[in-house]
Design a protein around this motif. Structure first.
Motif, PDB file in Angstrom:
ATOM      1  N   LEU A  39       0.806  -1.235   0.000  1.00 33.25           N
ATOM      2  CA  LEU A  39       0.000   0.000   0.000  1.00 33.25           C
ATOM      3  C   LEU A  39       0.837   1.283   0.000  1.00 33.25           C
ATOM      4  O   LEU A  39       0.391   2.317  -0.496  1.00 33.25           O
ATOM      5  CB  LEU A  39      -0.907   0.028   1.234  1.00 33.25           C
ATOM      6  CG  LEU A  39      -2.296  -0.587   1.121  1.00 33.25           C
ATOM      7  CD1 LEU A  39      -2.991  -0.519   2.462  1.00 33.25           C
ATOM      8  CD2 LEU A  39      -3.137   0.152   0.089  1.00 33.25           C
ATOM      9  N   ILE A  42       1.199   3.580  -3.130  1.00 28.33           N
ATOM     10  CA  ILE A  42      -0.076   4.235  -3.481  1.00 28.33           C
ATOM     11  C   ILE A  42      -0.388   5.325  -2.463  1.00 28.33           C
ATOM     12  O   ILE A  42      -0.884   6.399  -2.818  1.00 28.33           O
ATOM     13  CB  ILE A  42      -1.208   3.186  -3.546  1.00 28.33           C
ATOM     14  CG1 ILE A  42      -0.881   2.143  -4.615  1.00 28.33           C
ATOM     15  CG2 ILE A  42      -2.546   3.826  -3.862  1.00 28.33           C
ATOM     16  CD1 ILE A  42      -1.465   0.794  -4.362  1.00 28.33           C
ATOM     17  N   SER A  46      -0.960   9.156  -3.362  1.00 28.43           N
ATOM     18  CA  SER A  46      -2.241   9.774  -2.942  1.00 28.43           C
ATOM     19  C   SER A  46      -1.984  10.967  -2.040  1.00 28.43           C
ATOM     20  O   SER A  46      -2.643  12.007  -2.155  1.00 28.43           O
ATOM     21  CB  SER A  46      -3.096   8.769  -2.189  1.00 28.43           C
ATOM     22  OG  SER A  46      -3.336   7.666  -2.966  1.00 28.43           O
TER      23      SER A  46
ATOM     24  N   ILE B  19      -6.687  -2.185  -3.742  1.00 29.76           N
ATOM     25  CA  ILE B  19      -5.455  -1.668  -3.110  1.00 29.76           C
ATOM     26  C   ILE B  19      -5.321  -0.160  -3.392  1.00 29.76           C
ATOM     27  O   ILE B  19      -5.023   0.627  -2.496  1.00 29.76           O
ATOM     28  CB  ILE B  19      -4.220  -2.467  -3.579  1.00 29.76           C
ATOM     29  CG1 ILE B  19      -4.232  -3.866  -2.921  1.00 29.76           C
ATOM     30  CG2 ILE B  19      -2.917  -1.743  -3.248  1.00 29.76           C
ATOM     31  CD1 ILE B  19      -3.210  -4.833  -3.456  1.00 29.76           C
ATOM     32  N   ILE B  20      -5.568   0.201  -4.658  1.00 28.85           N
ATOM     33  CA  ILE B  20      -5.499   1.632  -5.022  1.00 28.85           C
ATOM     34  C   ILE B  20      -6.558   2.427  -4.243  1.00 28.85           C
ATOM     35  O   ILE B  20      -6.284   3.500  -3.704  1.00 28.85           O
ATOM     36  CB  ILE B  20      -5.673   1.817  -6.553  1.00 28.85           C
ATOM     37  CG1 ILE B  20      -4.461   1.229  -7.283  1.00 28.85           C
ATOM     38  CG2 ILE B  20      -5.841   3.285  -6.926  1.00 28.85           C
ATOM     39  CD1 ILE B  20      -4.614   1.083  -8.782  1.00 28.85           C
ATOM     40  N   ALA B  22      -7.832   1.663  -1.362  1.00 26.42           N
ATOM     41  CA  ALA B  22      -7.418   1.755   0.049  1.00 26.42           C
ATOM     42  C   ALA B  22      -6.375   2.861   0.233  1.00 26.42           C
ATOM     43  O   ALA B  22      -6.436   3.626   1.206  1.00 26.42           O
ATOM     44  CB  ALA B  22      -6.858   0.426   0.514  1.00 26.42           C
ATOM     45  N   GLY B  23      -5.446   2.927  -0.717  1.00 25.23           N
ATOM     46  CA  GLY B  23      -4.421   3.989  -0.679  1.00 25.23           C
ATOM     47  C   GLY B  23      -5.056   5.364  -0.745  1.00 25.23           C
ATOM     48  O   GLY B  23      -4.682   6.284   0.003  1.00 25.23           O
ATOM     49  N   ILE B  24      -6.040   5.504  -1.628  1.00 25.47           N
ATOM     50  CA  ILE B  24      -6.745   6.797  -1.764  1.00 25.47           C
ATOM     51  C   ILE B  24      -7.511   7.122  -0.472  1.00 25.47           C
ATOM     52  O   ILE B  24      -7.486   8.248   0.011  1.00 25.47           O
ATOM     53  CB  ILE B  24      -7.684   6.771  -2.997  1.00 25.47           C
ATOM     54  CG1 ILE B  24      -6.839   6.712  -4.280  1.00 25.47           C
ATOM     55  CG2 ILE B  24      -8.602   7.986  -3.030  1.00 25.47           C
ATOM     56  CD1 ILE B  24      -7.619   6.385  -5.535  1.00 25.47           C
ATOM     57  N   ILE B  26      -6.894   6.028   2.614  1.00 21.93           N
ATOM     58  CA  ILE B  26      -6.006   6.307   3.756  1.00 21.93           C
ATOM     59  C   ILE B  26      -5.284   7.649   3.604  1.00 21.93           C
ATOM     60  O   ILE B  26      -5.202   8.429   4.552  1.00 21.93           O
ATOM     61  CB  ILE B  26      -4.993   5.143   3.935  1.00 21.93           C
ATOM     62  CG1 ILE B  26      -5.728   3.865   4.387  1.00 21.93           C
ATOM     63  CG2 ILE B  26      -3.900   5.496   4.935  1.00 21.93           C
ATOM     64  CD1 ILE B  26      -4.920   2.600   4.255  1.00 21.93           C
ATOM     65  N   SER B  27      -4.759   7.905   2.410  1.00 19.25           N
ATOM     66  CA  SER B  27      -3.873   9.071   2.253  1.00 19.25           C
ATOM     67  C   SER B  27      -4.520  10.294   1.624  1.00 19.25           C
ATOM     68  O   SER B  27      -3.964  11.386   1.697  1.00 19.25           O
ATOM     69  CB  SER B  27      -2.658   8.704   1.411  1.00 19.25           C
ATOM     70  OG  SER B  27      -2.024   7.616   1.975  1.00 19.25           O
ATOM     71  N   PHE B  28      -5.656  10.117   0.977  1.00 21.33           N
ATOM     72  CA  PHE B  28      -6.266  11.269   0.311  1.00 21.33           C
ATOM     73  C   PHE B  28      -7.567  11.703   0.983  1.00 21.33           C
ATOM     74  O   PHE B  28      -7.743  12.870   1.308  1.00 21.33           O
ATOM     75  CB  PHE B  28      -6.503  10.928  -1.170  1.00 21.33           C
ATOM     76  CG  PHE B  28      -6.998  12.079  -1.983  1.00 21.33           C
ATOM     77  CD1 PHE B  28      -6.125  13.052  -2.436  1.00 21.33           C
ATOM     78  CD2 PHE B  28      -8.342  12.206  -2.300  1.00 21.33           C
ATOM     79  CE1 PHE B  28      -6.583  14.130  -3.176  1.00 21.33           C
ATOM     80  CE2 PHE B  28      -8.804  13.269  -3.047  1.00 21.33           C
ATOM     81  CZ  PHE B  28      -7.924  14.230  -3.486  1.00 21.33           C
ATOM     82  N   PHE B  61     -11.995  -7.977   2.699  1.00 21.37           N
ATOM     83  CA  PHE B  61     -10.713  -7.518   2.165  1.00 21.37           C
ATOM     84  C   PHE B  61     -10.524  -6.003   2.345  1.00 21.37           C
ATOM     85  O   PHE B  61      -9.437  -5.544   2.715  1.00 21.37           O
ATOM     86  CB  PHE B  61     -10.605  -7.905   0.680  1.00 21.37           C
ATOM     87  CG  PHE B  61      -9.234  -7.693   0.100  1.00 21.37           C
ATOM     88  CD1 PHE B  61      -8.135  -8.349   0.623  1.00 21.37           C
ATOM     89  CD2 PHE B  61      -9.041  -6.827  -0.973  1.00 21.37           C
ATOM     90  CE1 PHE B  61      -6.871  -8.149   0.087  1.00 21.37           C
ATOM     91  CE2 PHE B  61      -7.776  -6.622  -1.510  1.00 21.37           C
ATOM     92  CZ  PHE B  61      -6.698  -7.291  -0.976  1.00 21.37           C
ATOM     93  N   ILE B  64      -9.647  -5.293   5.875  1.00 18.29           N
ATOM     94  CA  ILE B  64      -8.238  -5.627   6.160  1.00 18.29           C
ATOM     95  C   ILE B  64      -7.317  -4.506   5.657  1.00 18.29           C
ATOM     96  O   ILE B  64      -6.395  -4.065   6.347  1.00 18.29           O
ATOM     97  CB  ILE B  64      -7.861  -6.972   5.469  1.00 18.29           C
ATOM     98  CG1 ILE B  64      -8.574  -8.150   6.152  1.00 18.29           C
ATOM     99  CG2 ILE B  64      -6.356  -7.200   5.425  1.00 18.29           C
ATOM    100  CD1 ILE B  64      -8.108  -8.481   7.555  1.00 18.29           C
ATOM    101  N   LEU B  65      -7.610  -4.030   4.443  1.00 15.88           N
ATOM    102  CA  LEU B  65      -6.752  -2.992   3.844  1.00 15.88           C
ATOM    103  C   LEU B  65      -6.793  -1.679   4.629  1.00 15.88           C
ATOM    104  O   LEU B  65      -5.741  -1.091   4.919  1.00 15.88           O
ATOM    105  CB  LEU B  65      -7.161  -2.737   2.386  1.00 15.88           C
ATOM    106  CG  LEU B  65      -6.783  -3.817   1.366  1.00 15.88           C
ATOM    107  CD1 LEU B  65      -7.390  -3.496   0.024  1.00 15.88           C
ATOM    108  CD2 LEU B  65      -5.279  -3.962   1.233  1.00 15.88           C
ATOM    109  N   ILE B  68      -5.012  -1.523   8.111  1.00 13.79           N
ATOM    110  CA  ILE B  68      -3.547  -1.367   8.225  1.00 13.79           C
ATOM    111  C   ILE B  68      -3.197  -0.030   8.871  1.00 13.79           C
ATOM    112  O   ILE B  68      -2.255   0.075   9.645  1.00 13.79           O
ATOM    113  CB  ILE B  68      -2.905  -1.516   6.816  1.00 13.79           C
ATOM    114  CG1 ILE B  68      -2.937  -2.996   6.425  1.00 13.79           C
ATOM    115  CG2 ILE B  68      -1.470  -0.992   6.777  1.00 13.79           C
ATOM    116  CD1 ILE B  68      -2.672  -3.239   4.981  1.00 13.79           C
TER     117      ILE B  68
END
Lengths: 263, 158
Positions: A39, A42, A46, B19-20, B22-24, B26-28, B61, B64-65, B68
């Motif tokens: 992760l 990404i 992001s 996954i993408i 989840a990244g968006i 969490i971080s965006f 899923f 779970i992502l 994290i």
């Protein structure tokens, strides 16, 4: 819920319960670690995109306050520039006052004056902003902050005085070399000075400093005049002479000290 | 491409997509003012279009992502989403039979409230207002809107 759906749901529920209750297990920790690794690129992308977007969103929504802030900062900047320039002037003045205080400790009372006018195309004289009302009188000695002789007061008015520099042809200073202790007379030649009347058997070293000897009763003892540039000696002359190099040209000074009284 | 390869390819694509996502999330989305849970919206969307099995898999899923980078124990987010998926699968059989705006809004709002309530309960209680803060208002508004948007898109394509 269908039976197959319920089975699937129960399977994942048990798996999740396993994750929760055995969260410290090495296998689950490793899974967490590797998923975090997958992760992270990404998340970095992001996060950067988010930062960029939020920056511009903030910039656009706060454009009015940014403009106002910019105008205020420009004004503050100008004020700071002004303060820096004033501080620079004060620093210079402070250095000069320290020099004056140093001279006072040696029982030499001086007065600081600023150069306010110069002679046309020569350095034989200049005008200072101290005059009779400041206790300035003719023939007072004018020195620089490095205790170097610049000249003497030639003419005094109420608020200003004219300084005759040592380059003037009327200037005569009894002098002595600092190392070899050779006596002589410094004379102004208009645009330079020479160390004259050196005894034939004496030859000062090039680069040696010349100071006033005080034997003429006009110029005080121990002030620097310049340094020997070149010694000239000829058989048909009674004395040796030396060209003198000034440590600083009279046009280099913006402020000078006038020796009021030396005890 | 045969059907087996097509299936493998679609599974890999789905995993990469999640996954993408989840990244968006969490971080965006999480640091921004847009307080929405993309995985909750997706689970509710799949339940509403009767894709129950994918909804259950996604709930696990996705949980779970996002787990994290969560303050709660690893797996709690999965558990919350799985419970929500189960609740709405059961409810959709009885209550939300048609995809009207009213039901979509109701599903969205109740989904958000259930999610926060369950998270609060499964993370040891504590201050309830920590989970029901100003951000939840934005989420309560945006979740039904997002659901309606995705469903209208789906109905148009159907």
């Amino acid at each position: 819920m269908k039976k197959s759906e319920f089975t699937l749901w129960l399977f994942f529920l048990l798996l999740t319960a396993l994750f929760i209750f055995f969260g410290q297990n090495r296998v689950i920790s490793s899974l967490q670690y590797y998923l975090g690794g997958i992760l992270s690129p990404i998340e970095i992308i992001s996060n950067r995109a988010g930062n960029w977007l939020f920056f511009w969103q903030n910039a656009i929504s706060n454009i009015k306050s940014v403009k106002e802030s910019n105008a205020r900062l420009l004004l503050e900047n100008l004020e700071l520039y002004n303060k820096i320039s004033r501080l620079s002037l004060l620093e210079e003045e402070n250095a000069l006052l320290r020099e004056q205080a140093d001279l006072r400790q040696k029982n030499i009372f001086t007065r600081l004056a600023n150069v306010i006018g110069r002679d046309f195309q020569n350095n034989r004289s200049f005008l200072i902003d101290a005059g009779a009302n400041d206790g300035i009188a003719t023939n007072m000695i004018v020195i620089s902050k490095g205790k170097t002789i610049i000249g003497r007061i030639d003419n005094v008015s109420y608020g200003t005085s004219k300084v005759q520099t040592i380059l003037d042809t009327q200037i005569r200073i009894a002098a002595v070399t600092t190392t070899s202790n050779i006596s002589g007379l410094v004379r102004g030649l208009g645009s330079s000075i020479i160390f004259d009347l050196i005894a034939k058997n004496k030859k000062p070293e090039t680069g040696e400093l010349i100071t006033s000897s005080g034997t003429d009763g006009i110029w005080p003892k121990g002030f620097i005049i310049g340094k020997i540039k070149e010694v000239t000696s000829s058989d048909n002359e009674v004395f040796n002479t030396a060209n003198v190099e000034l440590l600083a040209e009279p046009q280099d000074f913006d402020s000078v000290f006038i020796i009021i009284n030396q005890q | 491409m045969n059907s087996r390869n097509k299936k493998i390819f679609s599974i890999i694509s789905a995993v990469v997509f999640l996954i993408i996502l989840a990244g968006i999330q969490i971080s965006f989305i999480n640091p921004s003012f847009i307080k929405i849970n993309l995985f909750l919206i997706l689970v509710l969307y799949l339940v509403l279009i009767k894709q129950n099995k994918p909804a259950i898999i996604l709930a696990w899923f996705g949980g779970i992502l996002i787990g994290i980078n969560s303050f709660s124990n690893f797996g709690v987010n999965s558990l919350v989403l799985l419970i929500i998926a189960a609740i709405f699968i059961v409810l959709s059989k009885t209550t939300f039979l048609n995809l009207t705006t009213k039901s979509i809004v109701l599903v969205g709002i109740s989904g958000v409230l259930f999610y926060h309530l369950l998270t609060w309960a499964l993370t040891g209680g504590g201050n309830l207002f920590y989970f029901f803060n100003n951000g939840i208002l934005v989420e309560l508004i945006l979740t039904p809107i997002a659901l309606k948007f995705f469903l209208s898109f789906k109905i148009r394509n159907a």
